[in-house]
Design a protein around this motif. Structure first.
Motif, short mmCIF file in Angstrom:
data_model
loop_
_atom_site.label_atom_id
_atom_site.label_comp_id
_atom_site.label_asym_id
_atom_site.label_seq_id
_atom_site.Cartn_x
_atom_site.Cartn_y
_atom_site.Cartn_z
N ASN A 24 11.22 77.20 36.22
CA ASN A 24 10.64 78.20 36.93
C ASN A 24 10.27 79.29 35.88
N ARG A 28 6.42 80.70 35.20
CA ARG A 28 6.34 82.16 35.06
C ARG A 28 5.51 82.80 34.00
N LEU A 32 1.90 84.32 34.47
CA LEU A 32 1.67 85.94 33.91
C LEU A 32 0.63 85.86 32.82
N GLU A 123 16.03 85.71 33.12
CA GLU A 123 16.29 84.58 33.97
C GLU A 123 17.73 84.45 33.94
N HIS A 194 9.42 82.48 42.85
CA HIS A 194 9.25 81.58 42.35
C HIS A 194 8.14 80.63 42.96
N TRP A 369 2.33 79.25 42.43
CA TRP A 369 2.69 80.08 41.44
C TRP A 369 1.68 81.30 41.37
N THR A 373 3.62 84.73 41.54
CA THR A 373 3.44 85.80 40.38
C THR A 373 3.03 87.14 40.98
N PHE A 376 5.95 88.60 42.37
CA PHE A 376 6.97 89.26 41.30
C PHE A 376 6.49 90.47 40.54
#
Length: 458
Positions: A24, A28, A32, A123, A194, A369, A373, A376
Motif C-alpha cells: 500500500n 501511495r 502521489l 504508515e 488504500h 489508487w 489518492t 487521502f
C-alpha cells in the motif's frame, strides 16, 4: 516559482514481502507522484541477509540496497504501465521474531535531510514510534500524518494475559502516536485511503467481459489467502469450518499462505471432515486465483484488508465479518457480511450456488489508487493550497508556550525520549536488543558515514 511539497512516506515493510504495509505505501508513493505536482520519497527498511532470509518468501535476498530498489521498480513497472516519479531510500531495520515485524534501528527521521523535511506519512505510526529515539517527528516535519494499518490490540488479546496487555497497549499507542503525529488516533479520521494494484482491476475487467458474453467466468469455488499465522484469520476460519462441518459438506476450499504457524494450520485442517487443501504462498494476482468466485475472509485484525480489496477488484464474492475493518467494503454488491457463525454458513452456501454480480464502473473507480489518492489528499487537507506557514514544534521536547495541552505533550515527548534512550527500558517494552543505533554491518551495507553517525547521536 514555489518549491514543491515534499512527502516522505515511511513504512515498516517492503517487497518481496507482499504484506499490506509493503504494497500500500508503495502504490501511495506512485500515485502521489504521478501528476508531478509534488516530490515523493518512499522510505523502507533494509535488512541484513540473515533477516531477509527470515522475512522474504521463496528465498529472495538482495546483496545491496540498489539491487533491492531495482527489484521493486521492475515489479511496479509491470503493474502500473507509466513512468515512476518517486524516490526510494532505505533505513536500517531488524526483524523481530516475537513480534513478527520489522522494527527500525536508530533515528530514521534523519534519512530525510532537514531542508527537504516537509510532510511525513507514517504508515503504521504506532509501530514506527514505539522505540523511536531521536529528533521529534513534529519538530523535523511541518506535518506528520499517521495511517493505521493493523489492529494490534486484537493481536495482543489472543496472547497470554491478552486483555491486560491490550488495555496497556491501547494507551501506549495513543500516547506515542499523539506525541509524534498531527493526524492520528486523537480525533482520527476514519477513511479508507488504500487502493488496489491496477493488475487486479484488469483481471476484474476481463471477468466482467466474460460475464457479459454469457461465458462462465468463475469455475472454482472458495479460497483464502494470507500469511499463515493464526492471527491473520486462520483461527476464525478453521473454527467456523470445524463447528459447521455437517452444514458445509459441499464446501471445497483452498488455503494459500506461508508463515510461522503453517505446520499447526495444516494439522488442524487434517482433522476436518471437509475438502480443505493447504498450499504455499502465492502472489494474489497469479492466474491460479482468477477463476475462484468466493473469497472467505473472517479476519478482524487488519484495519484495511488488502486481499479483500483485491478479490473484490477481480469480481469475486466476499464473505467477511460484519466488523469495522470491513466498513469500506460494504458499499460493494459482492461484499456479503455476517454477524454470527450461522449467517456465515448461510452466505457461504448462497455464494457457492450463485454467480458474482458484475463490477460496476463506479465500484471499479472506488477500488482504484486514483480514488484512494483523492480520498487521502482530502482527508488530510492536502487537496487545498498548502499552508507553508504551518510551523514545526518550537523545540524538540520542552515548549515555552503557555498552552497547557502543548506543554503536557512536550513533557510526554521528553519522557518518551528519555525512556527510549536506555537499553534496559527499551528491552522492558519489547525493543530488539542493541537497536538504539545501527550495528557496523547495517552501517556498511547502507553506506552510513561517520558524519551521519554523529548527526544521529545529536
Amino acid at each position: 516559482m514555489d518549491k514543491k511539497q515534499h512527502i516522505a512516506i515511511f513504512t515498516t515493510a517492503s517487497l518481496p514481502w507482499l504484506t499490506g504495509t509493503a504494497v500500500n505505501p508503495l502504490f501511495r508513493a506512485v500515485y502521489l507522484a504521478k501528476d508531478g505536482e509534488r516530490d515523493v520519497t518512499l522510505v523502507i527498511p533494509w535488512l541484513t541477509l540473515e533477516d531477509q532470509a527470515l522475512v522474504y518468501p521463496n528465498n529472495a535476498t538482495f546483496s545491496s540496497p540498489s539491487e533491492h530498489e531495482k527489484y521493486i521498480r521492475q515489479w511496479l513497472e509491470e503493474r502500473v504501465g507509466f513512468k515512476l516519479g518517486f524516490s526510494i531510500l532505505f533505513y536500517p531495520g531488524k526483524f523481530s521474531k516475537d513480534k513478527r515485524s520489522i522494527l527500525a534501528v536508530g533515528d530514521i527521521s534523519e534519512i530525510i535531510p532537514d531542508d527537504e523535511a516537509d510532510i511525513a506519512v507514517l504508515e503504521e505510526p504506532e509501530h514506527l514510534t514505539w522505540y523511536h529515539h531521536g529528533k521529534r517527528w513534529k519538530t523535523k516535519f511541518r506535518l506528520v500524518i499517521g495511517i493505521i494499518h493493523t489492529n494490534y490490540l486484537e493481536y495482543v488479546k489472543r496472547e497470554k494475559n491478552g486483555m491486560l496487555a491490550s488495555f496497556l497497549l491501547k494507551y501506549l499507542n495513543n500516547w506515542v502516536v499523539g506525541i509524534y503525529c498531527h493526524k492520528d488516533y486523537d480525533g482520527s479520521i476514519v477513511c479508507n485511503v488504500h487502493g488496489v494494484n491496477p493488475k487486479f482491476l484488469e483481471i476484474g475487467k476481463k471477468k466482467r467481459e466474460q460475464q457479459q458474453n454469457g461465458d462462465q467466468a468463475f469455475t472454482k469455488g472458495a479460497y483464502f489467502i494470507g500469511k499463515m499465522i493464526w492471527s491473520k484469520g486462520y483461527k476464525e476460519l478453521l473454527q467456523l469450518l470445524h463447528d459447521h462441518q455437517k452444514e458445509l459438506t459441499e464446501l471445497e476450499a483452498d488455503l494459500f499462505g506461508s508463515g510461522e504457524d503453517s505446520d499447526e494450520v495444516q494439522e488442524a485442517v487434517k482433522k476436518l471432515e471437509l475438502a480443505i487443501r493447504v498450499h504455499p504462498a502465492r502472489d494474489h494476482a497469479d492466474p491460479l486465483f482468477h477463476d475462484y468466485k468466493l473469497f472467505l475472509n473472517p479476519s478482524t485484525t487488519d484495519v484495511v484488508c488488502t486481499t479483500t480489496a483485491e478479490a473484490l477488484a477481480m469480481g469475486k464474492i466476499i464473505v467477511c465479518a460484519n466488523h469495522c475493518s470491513n466498513d469500506f467494503f460494504k458499499q460493494f454488491t459482492n461484499c456479503w457480511t455476517y454477524d454470527d457463525s450461522d449467517e456465515f454458513v448461510k452466505l457461504t452456501l448462497k455464494a457457492l450456488a450463485e454467480e458474482p454480480a458484475q463490477l460496476t464502473d463506479a465500484e471499479r473507480h472506488n477500488l482504484s489508487w486514483e480514488a484512494a489518492t483523492e480520498r487521502f489528499l482530502k482527508a488530510v487537507d492536502l487537496d487545498k493550497p498548502y499552508d507553508r506557514t504551518l510551523s514545526r514544534s518550537t523545540s524538540n521536547y520542552m515548549s515555552t508556550s503557555l498552552n497547557l495541552q502543548q506543554t503536557v505533550e512536550d513533557a510526554s515527548a521528553f519522557v518518551h525520549h528519555v525512556a527510549s534512550g536506555f537499553e534496559i527500558s527499551r528491552r522492558i517494552f519489547g525493543a530488539i536488543p542493541d537497536s538504539l543505533q545501527p550495528d557496523e554491518q547495517l552501517r556498511k551495507e547502507l553506506g552510513l558515514t561517520d558524519a551521519a553517525r554523529k548527526q544521529e547521536k545529536n
